[in-house]
Design an enzyme around this catalytic site. Structure first.
Site: not given
Length: 185
Positions: A68, A134, A161
């Site tokens: 991320s 996601d 995610h």
């Protein structure tokens, strides 16, 4: 090989699948999970300074795995680093390089332009993993990042995610993809 794992926003070295992956990879490698400061209120300069402090040198035996917000932080760090030879590679999970509709407070991580040509050429081993469901980083952003890096893009139908609350306290696919890489000796 020295493998560095870089966490993202609101995470820590103990979050999600990071410790599990470290344990699995330590059987044959040196592994460090980078501890980034103030993950609830991240600052790009502080994160870059932490990367510089905890990654002592970058060479052909350096491999990076980021998640991320850790992805854009890693890419910025690599883009700005003096790298004399190709590195072993990098894997990016739910990476992005564009504004996230639900997290505008992270836009300051996107202010500096990345050297995509350098990031493409510093290794032959580039893998980007995303998920169609996601809910934080739209998969199209992860896919565009993979394209800009000329990276192999792996898209899962379900994965969210890739957080512990999505069932990711381990990540067998990531480990399997890592083990498939043919490293130059």
């Amino acid at each position: 090989m020295h493998i560095y794992i870089i966490h993202g926003y609101s995470a820590s070295v103990e979050s999600h699948w990071f410790s599990w992956l470290k344990e699995k990879l330590e059987e044959e490698n040196e592994v460090t999970i980078i501890d980034l400061p103030t993950p609830q209120n991240p600052n790009p300069k502080e994160w870059n300074d932490a990367l510089k402090e905890q990654i002592k040198f970058i060479d052909k035996n350096s491999f990076f795995i980021a998640h991320s917000l850790g992805c854009i932080s890693l890419l910025k760090f690599l883009s700005e680093s003096k790298i004399e030879e190709k590195i072993a590679g990098y894997m990016l999970v739910s990476g992005f390089n564009e504004s996230l509709p639900s997290l505008k407070q992270l836009d300051h991580f996107l202010e500096k332009r990345l050297d995509y040509k350098k990031l493409e050429k510093i290794t032959d081993n580039k893998i980007v993993i995303g998920s169609n469901d996601d809910y934080i980083v739209p998969v199209v952003l992860t896919q565009r990042l993979a394209f800009l890096l000329s990276a192999n893009f792996i898209c899962l139908e379900k994965g969210g995610h890739f957080l512990d609350r999505d069932g990711y306290t381990n990540f067998p696919l990531l480990l399997s993809e890592f083990k498939k890489i043919k490293f130059n000796e």
